[in-house]
Design a protein around this motif. Structure first.
Motif, mmCIF file in Angstrom:
data_model
loop_
_atom_site.group_PDB
_atom_site.id
_atom_site.type_symbol
_atom_site.label_atom_id
_atom_site.label_comp_id
_atom_site.label_asym_id
_atom_site.label_seq_id
_atom_site.Cartn_x
_atom_site.Cartn_y
_atom_site.Cartn_z
ATOM 1 N N ASN A 68 -16.599 -17.923 15.776
ATOM 2 C CA ASN A 68 -15.217 -17.477 15.587
ATOM 3 C C ASN A 68 -14.544 -18.427 14.589
ATOM 4 O O ASN A 68 -13.825 -19.351 14.970
ATOM 5 C CB ASN A 68 -14.457 -17.471 16.913
ATOM 6 C CG ASN A 68 -13.164 -16.664 16.818
ATOM 7 O OD1 ASN A 68 -12.548 -16.584 15.753
ATOM 8 N ND2 ASN A 68 -12.756 -16.083 17.934
ATOM 9 N N ALA A 91 -12.128 -17.998 12.394
ATOM 10 C CA ALA A 91 -10.675 -17.962 12.302
ATOM 11 C C ALA A 91 -10.029 -18.865 13.344
ATOM 12 O O ALA A 91 -9.086 -19.616 13.037
ATOM 13 C CB ALA A 91 -10.176 -16.527 12.461
ATOM 14 N N GLU A 92 -10.528 -18.833 14.570
ATOM 15 C CA GLU A 92 -9.970 -19.669 15.634
ATOM 16 C C GLU A 92 -10.271 -21.142 15.387
ATOM 17 O O GLU A 92 -9.445 -22.018 15.675
ATOM 18 C CB GLU A 92 -10.522 -19.234 16.990
ATOM 19 C CG GLU A 92 -10.013 -17.878 17.461
ATOM 20 C CD GLU A 92 -8.493 -17.878 17.617
ATOM 21 O OE1 GLU A 92 -7.941 -18.846 18.187
ATOM 22 O OE2 GLU A 92 -7.859 -16.895 17.164
ATOM 23 N N LEU A 93 -11.457 -21.417 14.846
ATOM 24 C CA LEU A 93 -11.826 -22.808 14.564
ATOM 25 C C LEU A 93 -10.933 -23.394 13.481
ATOM 26 O O LEU A 93 -10.455 -24.531 13.596
ATOM 27 C CB LEU A 93 -13.295 -22.891 14.156
ATOM 28 C CG LEU A 93 -13.820 -24.288 13.817
ATOM 29 C CD1 LEU A 93 -13.648 -25.231 14.998
ATOM 30 C CD2 LEU A 93 -15.287 -24.219 13.384
ATOM 31 N N LYS A 137 -7.922 -22.350 12.721
ATOM 32 C CA LYS A 137 -6.573 -22.478 13.282
ATOM 33 C C LYS A 137 -6.436 -23.761 14.080
ATOM 34 O O LYS A 137 -5.417 -24.463 14.003
ATOM 35 C CB LYS A 137 -6.262 -21.262 14.158
ATOM 36 C CG LYS A 137 -4.836 -21.249 14.683
ATOM 37 C CD LYS A 137 -4.495 -19.911 15.310
ATOM 38 C CE LYS A 137 -5.299 -19.661 16.569
ATOM 39 N NZ LYS A 137 -4.880 -18.406 17.251
ATOM 40 N N ALA A 138 -7.451 -24.100 14.843
ATOM 41 C CA ALA A 138 -7.413 -25.340 15.625
ATOM 42 C C ALA A 138 -7.470 -26.568 14.719
ATOM 43 O O ALA A 138 -6.789 -27.570 14.951
ATOM 44 C CB ALA A 138 -8.574 -25.366 16.622
ATOM 45 N N THR A 194 -12.731 -14.946 3.741
ATOM 46 C CA THR A 194 -11.732 -15.989 3.471
ATOM 47 C C THR A 194 -11.804 -16.441 2.019
ATOM 48 O O THR A 194 -10.767 -16.643 1.369
ATOM 49 C CB THR A 194 -11.950 -17.197 4.401
ATOM 50 O OG1 THR A 194 -11.882 -16.766 5.761
ATOM 51 C CG2 THR A 194 -10.898 -18.266 4.156
#
Length: 398
Positions: free
Chosen positions: A11, A13-15, A17-18, A45
């Motif tokens: 994932n 996108a979540e990585l 974002k974090a 991306t």
């Protein structure tokens, strides 16, 4: 913080974002990876960055770039071996052979499974909302051998049509122009884009020319650019062959631009893989974001559908379409890409100030007469707007 092999993260996108929380402390987040095909979040991306939709910076370093920057020299130093050009070339060949079919993706930043149409047909048709005819000029092969009167008679209807179309242009918005040149087998195509207040690019004019000599092509292009001169932000020309002569002549009139930061409205483009790689994604983004409106025309549609992903880069393949003598080679797609590129060129308006008149008032509010004050000491305190001795140019400070 470095996220490596991002294309293989479950994932991404979540990585990301974090990881962005790290930026609050003044840090830096680097996301790097080889590709894992075209249909994965990492490549999506990358395309968003190239299209200007993601506020990140894209850096591309392939195997050959790393070699030019000293990769093998460093390897030889660590291994205690002598570096020679021959040894580096042999090592490169071995590495490429080792990766085999995966070399493009693993070494040269080219996503696998990247072939096929670049723009879906329904998406192109959805953006064809301009109900205006394409102006087409097709001259006979013996045009150059005909008498001047016959030549003028053959050109007259088209030039009248062009003049009428230009007369109906709204000169409120700014304009950008793209021109793909051809003389023998292919078409010369011009695309004129209006940049609306909300930055949507609306195509106001498309001109196609077949079997048209260079002088007549320059006359047509000059007529178009002359009409929108005061609102023109940029014009990009295909300069890979004879098109350079058109770009050069237009550059004499409108200014030839040689770099991103230089002056001039006319930019002569010599196509490279890097140009296509960097400049085509913003055009695709315009289609996807409904930020472009084009002429509704079956031939223009076929030209745009002719753009394919070749080794991961959108471009027009060598194969031509059509019947003998009426072949098309995606010419409109190139003209549109040039026009869209020109619409994104950095530009600035320059205000004009006339040269001050020597008869205007001096810094102390007194009329200054150069004939009566020949001594430099007498004028040491004059205002910056007062012209130098001997100047007799007309005009005044506004």
């Amino acid at each position: 913080m470095i996220i490596d092999e991002a294309a293989f993260v479950d994932n991404l996108a979540e990585l990301i974002k974090a990881a962005m929380a790290f930026l609050m402390w003044g840090g830096q987040v680097v996301v790097c990876s080889t590709h894992d095909g075209v249909d994965n979040p990492f490549n999506e991306t990358v395309q968003d960055i190239l299209a200007g939709r993601a506020p990140y910076k894209h850096m591309r370093i392939d195997f050959d770039e790393a070699l030019r920057e000293g990769l093998y020299q460093r390897i030889a130093l660590v291994k205690g071996e002598d570096w020679t050009p021959e040894a580096e070339a042999e090592w490169r060949a071995k590495i490429v052979a080792f990766y085999g079919d995966g070399a493009d993706e693993e070494l040269f930043c080219i996503p696998s499974a990247s072939s096929g149409a670049w723009l879906p047909g329904p998406l192109i048709e959805a953006r064809m909302t301009v109900e205006r005819p394409v102006l087409r000029l097709d001259l006979p092969p013996d045009f150059m051998q005909r008498p001047k009167l016959d030549q003028a008679a053959l050109l007259a209807p088209f030039m009248a049509e062009l003049e009428e179309a230009l007369g109906g242009l709204d000169l409120t918005p700014h304009y950008a122009f793209g021109f793909d040149f051809a003389r023998v087998a292919d078409l010369s195509v011009a695309s004129l884009l209006a940049i609306e207040a909300r930055l949507k690019r609306r195509e106001e004019l498309v001109v196609e020319m077949r079997n048209v000599p260079g002088a007549e092509q320059k006359a047509v292009v000059g007529m178009i650019l002359g009409k929108v001169r005061e609102r023109l932000v940029g014009a990009a020309f295909d300069a890979t062959g004879m098109g350079w002569t058109v770009a050069e002549d237009m550059g004499r009139i409108f200014g030839l631009r040689e770099s991103e930061d230089s002056a001039g409205l006319v930019w002569a483009i010599k196509f490279t893989e890097d140009w296509y790689r960097l400049q085509m994604p913003p055009l695709k983004a315009a289609f996807e974001d409904d930020a472009i409106a084009l002429h509704r025309d079956e031939y223009l549609l076929s030209d745009l559908r002719a753009v394919k992903l070749v080794r991961g880069i959108p471009r027009v393949p060598a194969l031509r379409e059509g019947t003998k003598g009426k072949m098309r080679h995606g010419d409109y797609a190139i003209a549109l890409a040039l026009a869209h590129f020109a619409s994104r060129m950095r530009w600035s308006e320059v205000g004009y100030r006339a040269v001050p008149d020597q008869r205007r008032e001096g810094g102390a509010g007194q009329m200054y007469d150069h004939a009566d004050h020949a001594d430099d000491a007498d004028i040491a305190g004059r205002g910056w707007w007062t012209p130098p001795l001997g100047a007799g140019l007309r005009g005044g400070l506004i």
